[in-house]
Scaffold this motif. Structure first.
Motif, PDB file in Angstrom:
ATOM      1  N   LEU A 127     -44.700  68.745 -10.205  1.00  0.00           N
ATOM      2  CA  LEU A 127     -44.622  68.267 -11.446  1.00  0.00           C
ATOM      3  C   LEU A 127     -43.673  67.019 -11.942  1.00  0.00           C
ATOM      4  CD1 LEU A 127     -45.331  71.374 -13.810  1.00  0.00           C
ATOM      5  CD2 LEU A 127     -47.000  69.701 -12.678  1.00  0.00           C
ATOM      6  N   ILE A 128     -42.482  67.271 -11.300  1.00  0.00           N
ATOM      7  CA  ILE A 128     -41.445  66.172 -11.357  1.00  0.00           C
ATOM      8  C   ILE A 128     -41.921  64.722 -10.642  1.00  0.00           C
ATOM      9  CG2 ILE A 128     -39.413  65.449 -10.734  1.00  0.00           C
ATOM     10  CD1 ILE A 128     -38.042  68.200 -11.593  1.00  0.00           C
ATOM     11  N   ALA A 129     -42.366  65.367  -9.467  1.00  0.00           N
ATOM     12  CA  ALA A 129     -42.809  64.267  -8.283  1.00  0.00           C
ATOM     13  C   ALA A 129     -43.905  63.225  -8.900  1.00  0.00           C
ATOM     14  CB  ALA A 129     -43.253  64.817  -6.972  1.00  0.00           C
ATOM     15  N   ALA A 130     -44.964  64.031  -9.827  1.00  0.00           N
ATOM     16  CA  ALA A 130     -45.987  63.623 -10.577  1.00  0.00           C
ATOM     17  C   ALA A 130     -45.694  62.582 -11.599  1.00  0.00           C
ATOM     18  CB  ALA A 130     -47.205  64.361 -10.854  1.00  0.00           C
ATOM     19  N   GLY A 131     -44.620  62.878 -12.134  1.00  0.00           N
ATOM     20  CA  GLY A 131     -44.019  62.169 -13.207  1.00  0.00           C
ATOM     21  C   GLY A 131     -44.339  62.822 -14.523  1.00  0.00           C
ATOM     22  N   LEU A 132     -44.504  63.892 -14.572  1.00  0.00           N
ATOM     23  CA  LEU A 132     -45.335  64.564 -15.817  1.00  0.00           C
ATOM     24  C   LEU A 132     -44.304  65.305 -16.634  1.00  0.00           C
ATOM     25  CD1 LEU A 132     -48.223  66.096 -13.915  1.00  0.00           C
ATOM     26  CD2 LEU A 132     -48.391  64.156 -15.527  1.00  0.00           C
ATOM     27  N   ILE A 133     -42.781  65.398 -16.183  1.00  0.00           N
ATOM     28  CA  ILE A 133     -41.855  66.072 -17.069  1.00  0.00           C
ATOM     29  C   ILE A 133     -41.213  65.011 -17.743  1.00  0.00           C
ATOM     30  CG2 ILE A 133     -39.863  67.897 -17.322  1.00  0.00           C
ATOM     31  CD1 ILE A 133     -42.567  69.082 -16.265  1.00  0.00           C
ATOM     32  N   ASP A 134     -41.201  65.072 -19.216  1.00  0.00           N
ATOM     33  CA  ASP A 134     -40.407  64.011 -20.163  1.00  0.00           C
ATOM     34  C   ASP A 134     -39.132  64.425 -20.524  1.00  0.00           C
ATOM     35  OD1 ASP A 134     -42.776  62.346 -20.187  1.00  0.00           O
ATOM     36  OD2 ASP A 134     -43.620  63.980 -21.392  1.00  0.00           O
ATOM     37  N   GLU A 135     -39.050  65.676 -20.578  1.00  0.00           N
ATOM     38  CA  GLU A 135     -37.697  65.997 -21.211  1.00  0.00           C
ATOM     39  C   GLU A 135     -37.419  67.517 -20.482  1.00  0.00           C
ATOM     40  OE1 GLU A 135     -38.225  66.118 -25.508  1.00  0.00           O
ATOM     41  OE2 GLU A 135     -38.913  67.979 -25.176  1.00  0.00           O
ATOM     42  N   PHE A 136     -35.962  67.787 -20.477  1.00  0.00           N
ATOM     43  CA  PHE A 136     -35.374  69.229 -19.917  1.00  0.00           C
ATOM     44  C   PHE A 136     -34.527  69.699 -20.948  1.00  0.00           C
ATOM     45  CE2 PHE A 136     -36.824  66.590 -16.498  1.00  0.00           C
ATOM     46  CZ  PHE A 136     -37.128  67.245 -15.528  1.00  0.00           C
ATOM     47  N   ASN A 137     -35.010  71.158 -21.063  1.00  0.00           N
ATOM     48  CA  ASN A 137     -33.949  71.738 -22.228  1.00  0.00           C
ATOM     49  C   ASN A 137     -33.286  72.889 -21.093  1.00  0.00           C
ATOM     50  OD1 ASN A 137     -34.541  70.572 -24.858  1.00  0.00           O
ATOM     51  ND2 ASN A 137     -36.729  71.238 -24.209  1.00  0.00           N
ATOM     52  N   LEU A 138     -31.989  72.821 -20.872  1.00  0.00           N
ATOM     53  CA  LEU A 138     -31.437  73.604 -20.102  1.00  0.00           C
ATOM     54  C   LEU A 138     -30.476  74.428 -20.928  1.00  0.00           C
ATOM     55  CD1 LEU A 138     -30.647  71.640 -17.021  1.00  0.00           C
ATOM     56  CD2 LEU A 138     -32.672  72.942 -17.464  1.00  0.00           C
ATOM     57  N   VAL A 139     -30.461  75.873 -21.021  1.00  0.00           N
ATOM     58  CA  VAL A 139     -29.474  76.560 -21.621  1.00  0.00           C
ATOM     59  C   VAL A 139     -28.379  77.053 -20.592  1.00  0.00           C
ATOM     60  CG1 VAL A 139     -29.055  78.625 -23.346  1.00  0.00           C
ATOM     61  CG2 VAL A 139     -30.888  76.842 -23.512  1.00  0.00           C
ATOM     62  N   VAL A 140     -27.536  76.835 -20.275  1.00  0.00           N
ATOM     63  CA  VAL A 140     -26.407  77.038 -19.474  1.00  0.00           C
ATOM     64  C   VAL A 140     -25.633  78.448 -20.057  1.00  0.00           C
ATOM     65  CG1 VAL A 140     -24.352  76.654 -18.067  1.00  0.00           C
ATOM     66  CG2 VAL A 140     -26.061  74.846 -18.511  1.00  0.00           C
ATOM     67  N   HIS A 141     -25.723  79.503 -19.197  1.00  0.00           N
ATOM     68  CA  HIS A 141     -25.142  80.604 -19.576  1.00  0.00           C
ATOM     69  C   HIS A 141     -23.682  80.875 -19.194  1.00  0.00           C
ATOM     70  CE1 HIS A 141     -28.407  82.845 -21.803  1.00  0.00           C
ATOM     71  NE2 HIS A 141     -29.059  81.676 -21.158  1.00  0.00           N
ATOM     72  N   PRO A 142     -22.802  81.252 -19.820  1.00  0.00           N
ATOM     73  CA  PRO A 142     -21.386  81.487 -19.342  1.00  0.00           C
ATOM     74  C   PRO A 142     -21.109  82.529 -18.159  1.00  0.00           C
ATOM     75  CG  PRO A 142     -21.357  82.269 -21.246  1.00  0.00           C
ATOM     76  CD  PRO A 142     -22.779  81.815 -21.028  1.00  0.00           C
ATOM     77  N   VAL A 143     -21.872  82.261 -17.060  1.00  0.00           N
ATOM     78  CA  VAL A 143     -21.757  83.410 -15.841  1.00  0.00           C
ATOM     79  C   VAL A 143     -22.008  82.746 -14.532  1.00  0.00           C
ATOM     80  CG1 VAL A 143     -24.247  83.825 -16.340  1.00  0.00           C
ATOM     81  CG2 VAL A 143     -22.735  85.596 -15.207  1.00  0.00           C
ATOM     82  N   ILE A 144     -21.328  83.082 -13.641  1.00  0.00           N
ATOM     83  CA  ILE A 144     -21.669  82.797 -12.204  1.00  0.00           C
ATOM     84  C   ILE A 144     -22.201  83.957 -11.735  1.00  0.00           C
ATOM     85  CG2 ILE A 144     -20.707  82.082  -9.982  1.00  0.00           C
ATOM     86  CD1 ILE A 144     -18.448  80.690 -11.956  1.00  0.00           C
TER      87      ILE A 144
END
Length: 183
Positions: A127-144
């Motif tokens: 979907l990225i390669a096709a140029g279809l994703i306009d925005e990204f919402n990432l929730v980073v959790h404080p864990v490794i």
């Protein structure tokens, strides 16, 4: 044209797994709020089966916390498309797409409506390669966590994707929500 938004929970070391954190009421309220502008979910089979029927049951039975119940009600009210070659059936307001997810998402993107939320790690590179994703919402959790599924596998993109950070939200739990748009 509709906006397509990709969202995911992720550990500090880049792994995406629904078990990495225990969402607080504040975080559940955030996720519920992100659905205000969404009128269609575009799932891969794995994510769809993680979400349903679990959240449908919570919405029906009101068996969660107040935040979980609100999240479940909102989530289950939104129409869904699930991309799968193996899924035999899906729950109500869900349509199964068997092939060519990028072409299907492009058609949906061109229809009138609100945002489309994509929830599928396996479909993300295509979907990225096709140029279809306009925005990204990432929730980073404080864990490794050191294991699991990565957001993107090495070599899964042909070229890098430049993004612009437009919003950051810090939660009491230590999670950080990052909102990026394509440049």
């Amino acid at each position: 044209m509709r906006t397509v938004s990709f969202g995911i929970n992720i550990s500090i070391d880049g792994y995406c797994d629904h078990t990495i954190g225990n969402p607080s009421e504040q975080l559940l309220d955030y996720f519920t709020g992100t659905m205000d502008d969404v009128d269609l979910f575009f799932f891969g089979r794995v994510m769809y089966q993680l979400m349903f029927p679990y959240w449908s049951d919570v919405a029906r039975d009101q068996s969660g916390t107040a935040g979980e119940n609100r999240f479940a009600e909102r989530l289950t009210a939104i129409d869904r498309v699930v991309v799968s070659r193996s899924l035999d059936s899906a729950d109500e307001n869900t349509r199964i797409v068997r092939s060519n997810p990028a072409a299907e998402l492009l058609k949906l993107k061109q229809l009138p409506g609100k945002k489309i939320s994509v929830d599928s790690i396996s479909l993300l590179p295509e979907l990225i390669a096709a140029g279809l994703i306009d925005e990204f919402n990432l929730v980073v959790h404080p864990v490794i966590v050191g294991k699991g599924r990565r957001l993107l596998d090495a070599g899964s993109l042909q070229e890098k994707l430049e993004l612009k950070l437009t919003d950051t939200i810090h939660f009491k739990s230590g999670c950080v929500a990052l909102h990026y748009v394509r440049r």
